[in-house]
Motif scaffolding. Structure first.
Motif, PDB file in Angstrom:
ATOM      1  N   LYS A   1       0.821  -1.210   0.000  1.00  0.00           N
ATOM      2  CA  LYS A   1       0.000   0.000   0.000  1.00  0.00           C
ATOM      3  C   LYS A   1       0.853   1.256   0.000  1.00  0.00           C
ATOM      4  O   LYS A   1       0.351   2.349   0.167  1.00  0.00           O
ATOM      5  CB  LYS A   1      -0.932   0.005   1.229  1.00  0.00           C
ATOM      6  CG  LYS A   1      -1.893  -1.161   1.266  1.00  0.00           C
ATOM      7  CD  LYS A   1      -2.863  -1.106   0.119  1.00  0.00           C
ATOM      8  CE  LYS A   1      -3.846  -2.246   0.196  1.00  0.00           C
ATOM      9  NZ  LYS A   1      -4.474  -2.545  -1.039  1.00  0.00           N
ATOM     10  N   ASP A   2       2.158   1.096  -0.205  1.00  0.00           N
ATOM     11  CA  ASP A   2       3.065   2.246  -0.161  1.00  0.00           C
ATOM     12  C   ASP A   2       4.079   2.186  -1.308  1.00  0.00           C
ATOM     13  O   ASP A   2       5.266   2.380  -1.115  1.00  0.00           O
ATOM     14  CB  ASP A   2       3.793   2.299   1.182  1.00  0.00           C
ATOM     15  CG  ASP A   2       4.641   1.061   1.438  1.00  0.00           C
ATOM     16  OD1 ASP A   2       4.482   0.047   0.726  1.00  0.00           O
ATOM     17  OD2 ASP A   2       5.494   1.117   2.345  1.00  0.00           O
ATOM     18  N   ILE A   3       3.600   1.949  -2.471  1.00  0.00           N
ATOM     19  CA  ILE A   3       4.447   1.771  -3.648  1.00  0.00           C
ATOM     20  C   ILE A   3       5.162   3.080  -3.996  1.00  0.00           C
ATOM     21  O   ILE A   3       4.556   4.148  -4.017  1.00  0.00           O
ATOM     22  CB  ILE A   3       3.599   1.313  -4.866  1.00  0.00           C
ATOM     23  CG1 ILE A   3       2.853   0.028  -4.556  1.00  0.00           C
ATOM     24  CG2 ILE A   3       4.455   1.189  -6.118  1.00  0.00           C
ATOM     25  CD1 ILE A   3       3.728  -1.156  -4.290  1.00  0.00           C
ATOM     26  N   ARG A   4       6.460   2.957  -4.299  1.00  0.00           N
ATOM     27  CA  ARG A   4       7.261   4.074  -4.793  1.00  0.00           C
ATOM     28  C   ARG A   4       7.592   3.795  -6.259  1.00  0.00           C
ATOM     29  O   ARG A   4       8.094   2.734  -6.588  1.00  0.00           O
ATOM     30  CB  ARG A   4       8.535   4.249  -3.969  1.00  0.00           C
ATOM     31  CG  ARG A   4       8.246   4.774  -2.566  1.00  0.00           C
ATOM     32  CD  ARG A   4       9.509   4.996  -1.756  1.00  0.00           C
ATOM     33  NE  ARG A   4      10.449   3.881  -1.778  1.00  0.00           N
ATOM     34  CZ  ARG A   4      10.352   2.771  -1.043  1.00  0.00           C
ATOM     35  NH1 ARG A   4       9.323   2.621  -0.224  1.00  0.00           N
ATOM     36  NH2 ARG A   4      11.269   1.833  -1.113  1.00  0.00           N
ATOM     37  N   MET A   5       7.327   4.775  -7.103  1.00  0.00           N
ATOM     38  CA  MET A   5       7.464   4.596  -8.545  1.00  0.00           C
ATOM     39  C   MET A   5       8.333   5.700  -9.131  1.00  0.00           C
ATOM     40  O   MET A   5       8.276   6.846  -8.679  1.00  0.00           O
ATOM     41  CB  MET A   5       6.059   4.641  -9.174  1.00  0.00           C
ATOM     42  CG  MET A   5       6.033   4.436 -10.668  1.00  0.00           C
ATOM     43  SD  MET A   5       4.352   4.577 -11.357  1.00  0.00           S
ATOM     44  CE  MET A   5       3.540   3.217 -10.584  1.00  0.00           C
ATOM     45  N   LEU A   6       9.101   5.329 -10.168  1.00  0.00           N
ATOM     46  CA  LEU A   6       9.874   6.307 -10.914  1.00  0.00           C
ATOM     47  C   LEU A   6       9.453   6.238 -12.373  1.00  0.00           C
ATOM     48  O   LEU A   6       9.524   5.178 -12.995  1.00  0.00           O
ATOM     49  CB  LEU A   6      11.381   6.041 -10.788  1.00  0.00           C
ATOM     50  CG  LEU A   6      12.312   6.969 -11.577  1.00  0.00           C
ATOM     51  CD1 LEU A   6      12.076   8.439 -11.204  1.00  0.00           C
ATOM     52  CD2 LEU A   6      13.767   6.583 -11.357  1.00  0.00           C
ATOM     53  N   LEU A   7       8.978   7.370 -12.894  1.00  0.00           N
ATOM     54  CA  LEU A   7       8.601   7.502 -14.300  1.00  0.00           C
ATOM     55  C   LEU A   7       9.747   8.192 -15.019  1.00  0.00           C
ATOM     56  O   LEU A   7      10.219   9.247 -14.573  1.00  0.00           O
ATOM     57  CB  LEU A   7       7.332   8.345 -14.441  1.00  0.00           C
ATOM     58  CG  LEU A   7       6.094   7.874 -13.680  1.00  0.00           C
ATOM     59  CD1 LEU A   7       4.969   8.899 -13.821  1.00  0.00           C
ATOM     60  CD2 LEU A   7       5.654   6.507 -14.166  1.00  0.00           C
TER      61      LEU A   7
END
Length: 160
Positions: free
Chosen positions: A5-11
Motif C-alpha cells: 500500500k506504499d508503492i514508490r514509482m519512478l517515471l
C-alpha cells in the motif's frame, strides 16, 4: 511482489507532457502508489536511483543522454526485485526481443489507452508479467524458432 500500500514509482521519459500525464493518471487511479518521482533524462534517473529505492519503474527507451536499454541494466544491477515496464513507441521486433532478453516485467506501446496502462501497472505490481499483443507475437515466434532450432529445422544464426 506482495501487495503493498506504499508503492514508490519512478517515471522516466524525456517528454514533460508524457511524464505529467502519466503521473496524473496514476495518482488519481492507484491509491497504493504513494510516491511518484519523475526523471526526464538518464542522468536524472540515475541520481534518483542512487538516493532511494523504487518498487516500479516505467521508462521510455529514448532518453536524451543515454539509452533506456542501458538504464534497464543499471536498474537491474542496483535493485533486482524492482519491477520495470517499458513504455515505448518502438514496435520493432529487434527492440521487443531486446526488452524480453533484459527481463522486462511489462512491455507497452505509447499508443495504448490510459486504462490499459493502469491494468499493466496493477498486473506487474502483483508480480505478473504483461506484454502487449505485438510483444506476445514476437515472444511466440522466438519460442517457436528456438524449438525449431533445437529440432534442427533452423540454422543457429537465423534471425527473428
Amino acid at each position: 511482489m506482495e501487495e503493498r500500500k506504499d508503492i514508490r514509482m519512478l517515471l522516466i521519459d524525456e517528454h514533460e507532457l508524457v511524464l505529467q500525464g502519466l503521473k496524473h493518471i496514476i495518482e488519481n487511479s492507484l491509491p497504493e502508489v504513494k510516491s511518484i518521482c519523475t526523471a526526464s533524462s538518464g542522468r536524472e534517473a540515475l541520481t534518483l536511483i542512487s538516493s532511494q529505492n523504487f518498487h516500479l519503474y516505467v521508462l521510455d527507451l529514448e532518453l536524451p543522454d543515454m539509452s533506456g536499454l542501458d538504464l534497464i541494466t543499471v536498474i537491474r544491477d542496483k535493485s533486482f526485485p524492482a519491477r520495470i515496464i517499458a513504455n515505448t513507441m518502438h514496435e520493432e521486433v529487434w527492440c521487443i526481443k531486446e526488452l524480453m532478453e533484459r527481463g522486462m516485467d511489462g512491455i507497452l506501446f505509447k499508443s495504448v489507452y490510459s486504462g490499459e496502462m493502469l491494468d499493466v501497472i496493477r498486473c506487474v505490481l502483483r508480480g505478473e508479467s504483461y506484454y502487449c499483443e505485438q510483444a506476445r507475437r514476437v515472444q511466440a515466434a522466438m519460442s517457436n524458432s528456438e524449438e525449431q532450432r533445437r529440432e534442427g529445422l533452423l540454422p543457429v544464426n537465423w534471425m527473428y
